[in-house]
Design an enzyme around this catalytic site. Structure first.
Site, PDB file in Angstrom:
ATOM      1  N   HIS A 164      -3.127   7.652   2.745  1.00 29.39           N
ATOM      2  CA  HIS A 164      -3.451   6.179   2.139  1.00 29.39           C
ATOM      3  C   HIS A 164      -4.926   6.001   2.654  1.00 29.39           C
ATOM      4  CE1 HIS A 164      -3.832   2.039   0.823  1.00 29.39           C
ATOM      5  NE2 HIS A 164      -3.465   1.648   2.082  1.00 29.39           N
ATOM      6  N   CYS A 201       0.735  -1.303   0.122  1.00 31.66           N
ATOM      7  CA  CYS A 201      -0.106   0.120  -0.008  1.00 31.66           C
ATOM      8  C   CYS A 201       0.679   1.500  -0.094  1.00 31.66           C
ATOM      9  CB  CYS A 201      -1.010   0.203   1.280  1.00 31.66           C
ATOM     10  SG  CYS A 201      -2.301  -1.153   1.099  1.00 31.66           S
ATOM     11  N   ASN A 206     -10.227   0.508   0.236  1.00 37.85           N
ATOM     12  CA  ASN A 206      -8.852   0.682  -0.005  1.00 37.85           C
ATOM     13  C   ASN A 206      -8.471  -0.048  -1.441  1.00 37.85           C
ATOM     14  OD1 ASN A 206      -6.045   0.292   0.009  1.00 37.85           O
ATOM     15  ND2 ASN A 206      -6.121  -0.715   1.936  1.00 37.85           N
TER      16      ASN A 206
HETATM   17  N1  COA Z   1     -18.634  -7.633  10.000  1.00 38.51           N
HETATM   18  C1  COA Z   1     -18.965  -8.090  11.449  1.00 38.51           C
HETATM   19  N2  COA Z   1     -18.055  -8.267  12.511  1.00 38.51           N
HETATM   20  C2  COA Z   1     -16.616  -8.470  11.968  1.00 38.51           C
HETATM   21  C3  COA Z   1     -16.370  -8.147  10.841  1.00 38.51           C
HETATM   22  C4  COA Z   1     -17.339  -8.087   9.863  1.00 38.51           C
HETATM   23  N3  COA Z   1     -17.082  -7.371   8.443  1.00 38.51           N
HETATM   24  N4  COA Z   1     -15.109  -8.454  10.518  1.00 38.51           N
HETATM   25  C5  COA Z   1     -14.602  -8.895  11.754  1.00 38.51           C
HETATM   26  N5  COA Z   1     -15.457  -8.898  12.609  1.00 38.51           N
HETATM   27  C6  COA Z   1     -15.559  -9.394  13.891  1.00 38.51           C
HETATM   28  C7  COA Z   1     -14.258 -10.330  14.383  1.00 38.51           C
HETATM   29  O1  COA Z   1     -14.750 -11.493  13.735  1.00 38.51           O
HETATM   30  C8  COA Z   1     -14.254 -10.009  15.907  1.00 38.51           C
HETATM   31  O2  COA Z   1     -15.541 -10.678  16.451  1.00 38.51           O
HETATM   32  P1  COA Z   1     -14.837 -11.671  17.870  1.00 38.51           P
HETATM   33  O3  COA Z   1     -14.288 -10.681  18.511  1.00 38.51           O
HETATM   34  O4  COA Z   1     -16.215 -12.349  18.194  1.00 38.51           O
HETATM   35  O5  COA Z   1     -13.972 -12.563  17.472  1.00 38.51           O
HETATM   36  C9  COA Z   1     -14.627  -8.489  16.041  1.00 38.51           C
HETATM   37  O6  COA Z   1     -15.282  -8.203  14.757  1.00 38.51           O
HETATM   38  C10 COA Z   1     -13.570  -7.848  16.206  1.00 38.51           C
HETATM   39  O7  COA Z   1     -12.461  -8.007  15.320  1.00 38.51           O
HETATM   40  P2  COA Z   1     -11.016  -7.186  14.992  1.00 38.51           P
HETATM   41  O8  COA Z   1     -10.219  -7.798  13.961  1.00 38.51           O
HETATM   42  O9  COA Z   1     -10.558  -7.120  16.309  1.00 38.51           O
HETATM   43  O10 COA Z   1     -11.664  -5.889  14.864  1.00 38.51           O
HETATM   44  P3  COA Z   1     -11.011  -4.201  14.362  1.00 38.51           P
HETATM   45  O11 COA Z   1     -11.907  -3.467  15.327  1.00 38.51           O
HETATM   46  O12 COA Z   1      -9.717  -4.666  14.415  1.00 38.51           O
HETATM   47  O13 COA Z   1     -11.481  -4.005  12.866  1.00 38.51           O
HETATM   48  C11 COA Z   1     -10.241  -4.149  10.767  1.00 38.51           C
HETATM   49  C12 COA Z   1     -10.944  -5.082  11.775  1.00 38.51           C
HETATM   50  C13 COA Z   1      -9.954  -5.138   9.718  1.00 38.51           C
HETATM   51  C14 COA Z   1     -11.479  -3.485  10.237  1.00 38.51           C
HETATM   52  C15 COA Z   1      -9.226  -3.452  11.328  1.00 38.51           C
HETATM   53  O14 COA Z   1      -8.266  -4.469  12.066  1.00 38.51           O
HETATM   54  C16 COA Z   1      -8.390  -2.848  10.175  1.00 38.51           C
HETATM   55  O15 COA Z   1      -8.977  -1.878   9.839  1.00 38.51           O
HETATM   56  N6  COA Z   1      -7.251  -3.242  10.245  1.00 38.51           N
HETATM   57  C17 COA Z   1      -6.296  -2.635   9.419  1.00 38.51           C
HETATM   58  C18 COA Z   1      -6.579  -2.981   7.918  1.00 38.51           C
HETATM   59  C19 COA Z   1      -5.680  -2.332   7.174  1.00 38.51           C
HETATM   60  O16 COA Z   1      -6.006  -1.066   7.051  1.00 38.51           O
HETATM   61  N7  COA Z   1      -5.066  -2.946   6.452  1.00 38.51           N
HETATM   62  C20 COA Z   1      -4.288  -2.633   5.089  1.00 38.51           C
HETATM   63  C21 COA Z   1      -3.156  -1.787   5.483  1.00 38.51           C
HETATM   64  S1  COA Z   1      -2.509  -1.041   4.184  1.00 38.51           S
END
Ligand code: COA
Length: 330
Positions: free
Chosen positions: A255, A115, A285
């Site tokens: 980004h 990214c 993204n």
């Molecule tokens: N809908 C509903 N629930 C979801 C879900 C969705 N689409 N995706 C994940 N969950 C759930 C998980 O299963 C988890 O449930 P659990 O607690 O029962 O296990 C809960 O939500 C929390 O998951 P978590 O991964 O801790 O959520 P988060 O707050 O970290 O958000 C992202 C997830 C992916 C949105 C976040 O981690 C993120 O944006 N990370 C960076 C990603 C990124 O930018 N990547 C590219 C870098 S260039």
């Protein structure tokens, strides 16, 4: 006289198909409310159709850029394409884009810094201009993320979209363009964000396909933590090196991975939301296309002399920030 590399035009393209949060609710166990509150994304664009690769979008963005800047294809010296979803592992997608846009006197190659790739490619392209040997360099960011997204993986399929953006770099002797950069990488991040199979370590087999190893793998929460800290750190670092206070900054061009990461970076820089380019709600993204697509969407609001801070974070890990003095009024 010192030569700097000024951005003298922007082109962009996003495909027509809109994948909404409501449609994702039908595909996986999620809700519009969850996606919006955790990421800021409402919809993304997808490139549909058989045998359509990232180059299809890159060619459209580059053709528009040539048209907008009244540049003939044979004037271009170099095309660099930042992508993690090349049409093929080789030849380079930049070659395919050049051929498709009628660019026949340039050399062209791809760069992969996930990214952060557009920033790496921009910094690299600028070196060719600053060296004095090249006059017109195109930097394209193009990604068809839908090709490597697992639409059964609810944590990841909500995040990504397809698109392409391109900028033209030309020499300036008046101090416009790329003025400073901090670019970083740390290969220890490999395990948290990757596409396991399809490369030389794990060539494609029926087993890798069955195991979904050709899709994006991500430990979202870990990546989130690194991204928030790293993007904010480098943005602040570039500001300090350039003696820029928050009042001096016209725009943060971040980004677009997650609105919460963008907000954290803006807070650290001390800039308000009115100075932050944001289109994640419409495109998600798009990896290497996010920053040029922001410039494309906001071009009319940019003024000659504006101080812009570009900031990105991505797989690798890679991250970086670039200070750009904007070179023109639209
Ligand atoms: N809908 C509903 N629930 C979801 C879900 C969705 N689409 N995706 C994940 N969950 C759930 C998980 O299963 C988890 O449930 P659990 O607690 O029962 O296990 C809960 O939500 C929390 O998951 P978590 O991964 O801790 O959520 P988060 O707050 O970290 O958000 C992202 C997830 C992916 C949105 C976040 O981690 C993120 O944006 N990370 C960076 C990603 C990124 O930018 N990547 C590219 C870098 S260039």
């Amino acid at each position: 006289m010192k030569i700097t590399a000024a951005i003298t035009g922007v082109g962009g393209y996003v495909p027509d198909y809109v994948l909404t949060n409501q449609e994702l609710e039908q595909l996986v166990d999620t809700t519009d409310e969850w996606i919006t509150s955790r990421t800021g994304i409402k919809e993304r664009r997808l490139l549909k159709g058989k045998d359509q690769g990232s180059s299809v979008m890159g060619i459209k963005a580059v053709k528009q850029l040539l048209e907008k800047t009244n540049t003939r294809p044979d004037e271009i010296d170099l095309v660099i394409c930042a992508t993690v979803t090349p049409d093929m592992l080789f030849p380079a997608t930049a070659n395919i884009i050049s051929a498709g846009a009628g660019i026949n006197k340039a050399f062209s190659y791809d760069m992969n810094a996930a990214c952060s790739g557009f920033l790496y490619a921009l910094a690299t392209g600028a070196q060719f201009i600053q060296g004095g040997m090249y006059k017109k360099v195109i930097v394209v960011g193009a990604d068809k993320m839908s090709a490597i997204v697992d639409y059964t993986d609810r944590a990841n399929c909500i995040l990504f979209g397809d698109g392409a953006g391109a900028v033209l770099l030309e020499p300036s002797t008046e101090g416009y363009g790329l003025l400073d950069q901090v670019l970083c990488s740390d290969g220890h991040g490999e395990q948290y964000l990757n596409q396991k199979a399809g490369g030389s370590r794990r060539p494609p087999t029926a087993e890798t396909v069955a195991n979904h190893e050709h899709y994006i793998f991500q430990e979202g929460a870990t990546v989130f933590k690194f991204a928030v800290k790293s993007m904010a750190d480098v943005a602040a670092q570039v500001m300090a090196r350039q003696n820029l206070s928050h009042d001096d900054i016209a725009w943060l061009v971040p980004h677009q991975a997650n609105k919460r990461i963008i907000d954290a970076t803006a807070n650290r820089m001390g800039v308000g939301p009115e100075k932050v380019m944001l289109n994640i709600q419409r495109y998600g993204n798009t990896t290497n296309a996010t920053i040029p697509l922001c410039l494309w969407d906001y071009e009319k609001q940019l003024h000659k002399g504006d101080n812009l801070i570009f900031a990105a974070f991505g797989g690798g890990f890679t991250w970086g920030a670039i200070h750009v003095k904007w070179a023109y009024n639209s």
